[in-house]
Structure formats: structure tokens, C-alpha cells
Design a protein around this motif. Sequence first.
Motif, PDB file in Angstrom:
ATOM      1  N   UNK A 181       0.806  -1.228   0.000  1.00 52.02           N
ATOM      2  CA  UNK A 181       0.000   0.000   0.000  1.00 52.02           C
ATOM      3  C   UNK A 181       0.837   1.276   0.000  1.00 52.02           C
ATOM      4  N   UNK A 182       2.156   1.144   0.038  1.00 50.32           N
ATOM      5  CA  UNK A 182       3.039   2.295  -0.103  1.00 50.32           C
ATOM      6  C   UNK A 182       3.313   3.102   1.150  1.00 50.32           C
ATOM      7  N   UNK A 183       2.691   2.776   2.276  1.00 52.97           N
ATOM      8  CA  UNK A 183       2.870   3.623   3.461  1.00 52.97           C
ATOM      9  C   UNK A 183       4.289   3.559   4.025  1.00 52.97           C
ATOM     10  N   UNK A 184       4.969   2.455   3.824  1.00 50.79           N
ATOM     11  CA  UNK A 184       6.307   2.327   4.416  1.00 50.79           C
ATOM     12  C   UNK A 184       7.281   3.368   3.886  1.00 50.79           C
ATOM     13  N   UNK A 185       6.993   3.921   2.722  1.00 45.58           N
ATOM     14  CA  UNK A 185       7.892   4.909   2.107  1.00 45.58           C
ATOM     15  C   UNK A 185       7.513   6.351   2.441  1.00 45.58           C
ATOM     16  N   UNK A 194      11.537  -0.673  11.608  1.00 47.35           N
ATOM     17  CA  UNK A 194      11.755  -1.656  10.565  1.00 47.35           C
ATOM     18  C   UNK A 194      10.451  -2.293  10.091  1.00 47.35           C
ATOM     19  N   UNK A 195      10.544  -2.944   8.942  1.00 48.86           N
ATOM     20  CA  UNK A 195       9.433  -3.761   8.458  1.00 48.86           C
ATOM     21  C   UNK A 195       9.445  -5.074   9.229  1.00 48.86           C
ATOM     22  N   UNK A 196       8.285  -5.518   9.679  1.00 49.58           N
ATOM     23  CA  UNK A 196       8.190  -6.739  10.465  1.00 49.58           C
ATOM     24  C   UNK A 196       6.930  -7.501  10.080  1.00 49.58           C
ATOM     25  N   UNK A 197       6.778  -8.678  10.654  1.00 45.03           N
ATOM     26  CA  UNK A 197       5.545  -9.441  10.506  1.00 45.03           C
ATOM     27  C   UNK A 197       4.888  -9.554  11.871  1.00 45.03           C
ATOM     28  N   UNK A 198       3.655  -9.085  11.974  1.00 50.23           N
ATOM     29  CA  UNK A 198       2.900  -9.126  13.223  1.00 50.23           C
ATOM     30  C   UNK A 198       1.559  -9.778  12.955  1.00 50.23           C
ATOM     31  N   UNK A 199       1.257 -10.821  13.718  1.00 48.41           N
ATOM     32  CA  UNK A 199      -0.010 -11.543  13.537  1.00 48.41           C
ATOM     33  C   UNK A 199      -0.218 -11.973  12.084  1.00 48.41           C
ATOM     34  N   UNK A 200       0.883 -12.375  11.439  1.00 48.20           N
ATOM     35  CA  UNK A 200       0.801 -12.852  10.067  1.00 48.20           C
ATOM     36  C   UNK A 200       0.740 -11.762   9.017  1.00 48.20           C
ATOM     37  N   UNK A 249       6.331   1.910  14.005  1.00 47.73           N
ATOM     38  CA  UNK A 249       6.529   3.316  14.329  1.00 47.73           C
ATOM     39  C   UNK A 249       6.833   3.393  15.818  1.00 47.73           C
ATOM     40  N   UNK A 250       8.018   3.865  16.159  1.00 51.66           N
ATOM     41  CA  UNK A 250       8.463   3.868  17.549  1.00 51.66           C
ATOM     42  C   UNK A 250       8.152   5.205  18.207  1.00 51.66           C
ATOM     43  N   UNK A 251       7.472   5.127  19.350  1.00 46.88           N
ATOM     44  CA  UNK A 251       7.095   6.327  20.089  1.00 46.88           C
ATOM     45  C   UNK A 251       8.123   6.594  21.175  1.00 46.88           C
ATOM     46  N   UNK A 285       3.768   1.500  17.415  1.00 44.61           N
ATOM     47  CA  UNK A 285       2.533   1.332  16.661  1.00 44.61           C
ATOM     48  C   UNK A 285       2.896   0.552  15.408  1.00 44.61           C
ATOM     49  N   UNK A 286       2.122  -0.453  15.068  1.00 45.57           N
ATOM     50  CA  UNK A 286       2.400  -1.259  13.899  1.00 45.57           C
ATOM     51  C   UNK A 286       1.295  -1.058  12.863  1.00 45.57           C
ATOM     52  N   UNK A 287       1.675  -0.624  11.674  1.00 43.56           N
ATOM     53  CA  UNK A 287       0.727  -0.283  10.615  1.00 43.56           C
ATOM     54  C   UNK A 287       0.908  -1.238   9.436  1.00 43.56           C
ATOM     55  N   UNK A 288      -0.193  -1.779   8.942  1.00 46.62           N
ATOM     56  CA  UNK A 288      -0.141  -2.730   7.829  1.00 46.62           C
ATOM     57  C   UNK A 288       0.426  -2.073   6.580  1.00 46.62           C
ATOM     58  N   UNK A 289       1.316  -2.784   5.907  1.00 48.37           N
ATOM     59  CA  UNK A 289       1.914  -2.261   4.675  1.00 48.37           C
ATOM     60  C   UNK A 289       1.320  -2.910   3.429  1.00 48.37           C
ATOM     61  N   UNK A 290       0.348  -3.805   3.615  1.00 42.12           N
ATOM     62  CA  UNK A 290      -0.383  -4.378   2.485  1.00 42.12           C
ATOM     63  C   UNK A 290      -1.879  -4.199   2.744  1.00 42.12           C
ATOM     64  N   UNK A 291      -2.649  -4.099   1.673  1.00 43.07           N
ATOM     65  CA  UNK A 291      -4.076  -3.845   1.857  1.00 43.07           C
ATOM     66  C   UNK A 291      -4.289  -2.467   2.452  1.00 43.07           C
ATOM     67  N   UNK A 292      -5.296  -2.328   3.289  1.00 41.53           N
ATOM     68  CA  UNK A 292      -5.527  -1.054   3.967  1.00 41.53           C
ATOM     69  C   UNK A 292      -4.488  -0.852   5.069  1.00 41.53           C
TER      70      UNK A 292
END
Length: 240
Positions: A38-42, A169-175, A181-183, A189-196
Motif C-alpha cells: 500500500x506504499x505507506x512504508x515509504x 523496521x518492516x516486520x511481521x505481526x499476527x501474520x 513506528x516507535x514512540x 505502533x504497527x501499521x499494515x503495509x499491504x491492503x488497507x
Amino acid sequence: MRFARLLVPIALTSVVLAGCVNTKDPSGGAAPTTVADNGVKDLPVAEIVAKAAAATDAAGSYRVKGEVTQDGRKLSVDAQIKSKDVSGTVTMTQGAAKVRRVGTSLYLQADPALWGIFAGPAAETIATLFKGKWVKTSTATKEFAELATIGDVTQMVQTYGTSTITKGELKTVNGMRVIELKEASGGSIFVATTGEPYIVRVELKDGALDVSEFGAKFDDIVAPPADQVVDLSGLMGMGK
């Protein structure tokens, strides 16, 4: 960290969005298809946070589940959120409290020991007279204001302020593939990088909450039956 902020991150057991899905080909076999990035990582941190909050709100509903520790007390949270309406349970060492928020009405059904936390001097009276009942008040009632926001993960994220967040970093959480995003306080906070770009997990110093079941119907988030409700709005200092 305040009680409401701990509850706000809201969910969450297994995430219903998978990093990949299976579709069947004409022959009946399963052809794996990867969900598009979804492009958010960039993106800059501020844009990731904004998109994540917007996407999670746009889902319309989700579930928050996990455990956190506050002032030495372990809190287990399991809440279903539909728009701003909520149905959930908060469990502490002393017992559990069921919470429902429907519009501006807040309904609570707590174990006797917990009324000491929620209702102060009125605790013993409430616990004795209204055992098994739902106590109704307003989301603006100061004694219960922190519970009114239980499960609102987007509100929690917005309280951080993007200046205190750095991209991890990019990681895998709950599959799912996510960007961390480190506070500054030590959480993530972990944000999906695929789909929504949903917020799928929030980690705190002493616990974690997962978010799942995005877009679920949750038709049972309704006011309790009238004969099970005692309206205390405006009484004993409440609602002021």
C-alpha cells in the motif's frame, strides 16, 4: 500513563487481514496471490500516522484485545468498537467490569470491588443495590470519563504527536507485514503495509494490544434491556 490511554489502543487477537490470500483458478486449484503493497512504508511518519488513523476509522468497526499494566495492576481488555459505540470487558485483579457505550450513554456492570475505583464513596451503595444491573450514566460523567474512550485506537495514536515518533523496521505481526513506528515513551505502533494501512498492534512498556476484525458487523452493540438498567445520571455528583 492514564487508564484511558491504556485502554484506547485498542485489540486484539488474530488479525483478519492476512499478508496474502488464496484465490481459486478455473481448474479448482489454489493460486496464491500476494496483496499489493500500500506504499505507506515509504511515506514520512506524519503521513503514515494520518493514513493509518483514517483507514482504521473508515473500517467502521474493529476489535481490541490485550493486556497492559498500570500502577502495578494488570489490566486485560477485550472490546468491540463500532464507530464510537463500544461493548467490552476490562478485567483487573479485583474483578471485571463490562462496558457499553451507545451514543452519549455509558453503561457499566462491575464486580463489587471495582466500584471502589469507578464510583468512590458511592461504591458500596451501588454494588449492593444494583448487583447484576447496568448502571447508566453519560460519556461526559467525570467519574467514568476514561472508560468512555475504551477501544478508540485512533484517538490514542493522535495523542502521541508525530514529532515523538520515528520510523522503525518492516516486520511481521499476527501474520501481516507491517511498518513499526516507535514512540518516544517506549511504545510502538504497527501499521499494515499491504491492503488497507490499518493500525494492527500497539505495544506499550508493559503490555500490548492487538486490533482485528476490521469491518465486522457487531450487531450486539446496543443498549441493555431497560429492565436491567438503573439510570444514575446526575445523581451522587455524577454527570457534573
